[in-house]
Write an enzyme that holds these catalytic residues in place. Sequence first.
Site, PDB file in Angstrom:
ATOM      1  N   SER A  23       3.010  -8.790  -7.491  1.00  0.00           N
ATOM      2  CA  SER A  23       4.180  -8.816  -6.610  1.00  0.00           C
ATOM      3  C   SER A  23       3.849  -8.497  -5.157  1.00  0.00           C
ATOM      4  O   SER A  23       4.312  -7.490  -4.588  1.00  0.00           O
ATOM      5  CB  SER A  23       5.239  -7.876  -7.170  1.00  0.00           C
ATOM      6  OG  SER A  23       5.521  -8.302  -8.476  1.00  0.00           O
ATOM      7  N   ARG A  73      -1.101 -10.838   2.487  1.00  0.00           N
ATOM      8  CA  ARG A  73      -1.232  -9.466   2.971  1.00  0.00           C
ATOM      9  C   ARG A  73      -0.782  -8.517   1.859  1.00  0.00           C
ATOM     10  O   ARG A  73       0.085  -8.867   1.064  1.00  0.00           O
ATOM     11  CB  ARG A  73      -0.345  -9.241   4.205  1.00  0.00           C
ATOM     12  CG  ARG A  73       1.145  -9.319   3.945  1.00  0.00           C
ATOM     13  CD  ARG A  73       1.964  -9.191   5.210  1.00  0.00           C
ATOM     14  NE  ARG A  73       2.158 -10.474   5.848  1.00  0.00           N
ATOM     15  CZ  ARG A  73       3.192 -11.286   5.621  1.00  0.00           C
ATOM     16  NH1 ARG A  73       4.133 -10.945   4.774  1.00  0.00           N
ATOM     17  NH2 ARG A  73       3.294 -12.446   6.225  1.00  0.00           N
ATOM     18  N   ASP A 127       7.315 -11.031  -8.859  1.00  0.00           N
ATOM     19  CA  ASP A 127       8.378 -10.400  -9.668  1.00  0.00           C
ATOM     20  C   ASP A 127       9.750 -11.044  -9.443  1.00  0.00           C
ATOM     21  O   ASP A 127      10.555 -11.170 -10.370  1.00  0.00           O
ATOM     22  CB  ASP A 127       8.429  -8.868  -9.453  1.00  0.00           C
ATOM     23  CG  ASP A 127       8.495  -8.453  -7.992  1.00  0.00           C
ATOM     24  OD1 ASP A 127       8.495  -9.330  -7.101  1.00  0.00           O
ATOM     25  OD2 ASP A 127       8.548  -7.231  -7.721  1.00  0.00           O
TER      26      ASP A 127
HETATM   27  C1  BGC Z   1       6.291  -8.009  -1.860  1.00  0.00           C
HETATM   28  C2  BGC Z   1       6.959  -9.049  -2.722  1.00  0.00           C
HETATM   29  C3  BGC Z   1       7.674  -8.393  -3.877  1.00  0.00           C
HETATM   30  C4  BGC Z   1       8.576  -7.261  -3.408  1.00  0.00           C
HETATM   31  C5  BGC Z   1       9.271  -6.541  -4.550  1.00  0.00           C
HETATM   32  C6  BGC Z   1       7.250  -6.890  -1.489  1.00  0.00           C
HETATM   33  O1  BGC Z   1       6.579  -5.884  -0.807  1.00  0.00           O
HETATM   34  O2  BGC Z   1       5.783  -8.598  -0.688  1.00  0.00           O
HETATM   35  O3  BGC Z   1       6.021  -9.978  -3.202  1.00  0.00           O
HETATM   36  O4  BGC Z   1       8.432  -9.356  -4.543  1.00  0.00           O
HETATM   37  O5  BGC Z   1       7.817  -6.330  -2.669  1.00  0.00           O
HETATM   38  O6  BGC Z   1       8.374  -6.022  -5.447  1.00  0.00           O
END
Ligand code: BGC
Length: 459
Positions: free
Chosen positions: A139, A154, A192
Amino acid sequence: MADHLRKYETLFTLTPQRMRMIVEAFKEYLELGLEKPKQTVPMIPTFVFGWPSGEEKGDYLAVDLGGTNLRVCLVTLQGDGKFEITQSKYRLTEEQKQEDGQKLFDFCAESLKSFIDNSLMESGQMKDGQKLPLGFTFSYPCSQQRIDHGILIRWTKGFGAANTEGEDVAAMFHSTLEKYQLPVELTALINDTTGTLIASHYVNPQTKIACIFGTGCNAAYMEHVKDIPKMKELNIDENADMAINCEWGAFDSDEHEHLPRTKYDIIVDETSNKPGEQAFEKLISGRYLGEILRLVICELIDEGVLFLGQNTYKLENPYAFDTAFLSLMESDPTDELLMIIGIFSHFFAVETTLAERQFFRALAKLIGRRAARLSACGIAAIVSKMGYLDEGCSVGADGSLYNKYPGFADRIHEGLVDIFGERGRNITTYHAEDGSGVGSAIIAAMTKKRKDAGIHPDL
Ligand code: BGC
């Protein structure tokens, strides 16, 4: 304390008019992300083609590397929107988040190995010689060229593991799985939010958008391939649909033109391990809300307004004030605010007056309410872009903030009415299905079916 509170009310309150301006700007960022690669809000095509049928069946493994925990699961899809799940959870240490990326993936593979050997083989849920499809829920923002691939753009949520940004994390995890000779086939790399979108639709077909409000924050929705200009050269059927992982946490990170950042938000950003990134997420997600409140308290300590004559060193540690404390402070049911007495005396060794406790509670409310209203702006931007307002839609939402912060969902709903008027009631959020486990299994099943049918087998 009343005068001070008034000042913070002005700083942290979002008027309906301001919210509508944010929504308009947000929509432009979403469009731009679909049009061209490498935009501030990257709008990542996920190669999850369309909705599940609800009839997906079979056993699937899932590894879920979240912001706080690692989870490994066996998901049995039974069709008809039903499933069973067996899982183990491991808390990630701060070192694991910062050490070499390959080491982090090794830990994921080791945990999966011990889950298979000690849990699934023992109980007979998996047999010798059996190989299962595996979905990897990772995620963090990854740009994908196909479903089992993803270059980490990133790290977010305080992660900083070296040698990972700019790399294909699916390939890195794949080589670790081979090293440990695990009986699995890595089928899909999943965000996610995408998992949540698909899992929620599996059980509630009204769902059109999914959001995570947890340690991080983000959303996914289903887009028409014809409206994703940057994918034109792949020659995908124009009538197809594809889930988009918005990565909306990055909204306004480059320009800082649209979000109402206070000086506390700017300090949070500048002292973070990723200054200048995830501007929207830093105003909303659970990783940061406690820190925003702590910075306000520290300012008042410095001004000699709070805790005069008391030793406040424990409050001076960055991130010492957990976002869970804001939830607890807001839900304290006692007139004397005993919960707040407990938090300050137990964790920070300071004594509080009733007026101070009322002030802290009001401050938590301002910060929590702003987070929910900004979340409403993000949802409204997708709703408005996709034209879902009149027909209405359900938004599957998950994450610690959404699930545990008192009134977070109600405040999002109020925000939607402030933005859209009465029609805002057509948009409702609800507690989503487990996207990272169940969603990942459904996506693995959908992907196998699609590839077996010869539909873009190379994507
Ligand atoms: C991430 C996402 C993720 C979200 C919730 C963010 O910091 O960049 O990819 O879906 O957090 O987990």
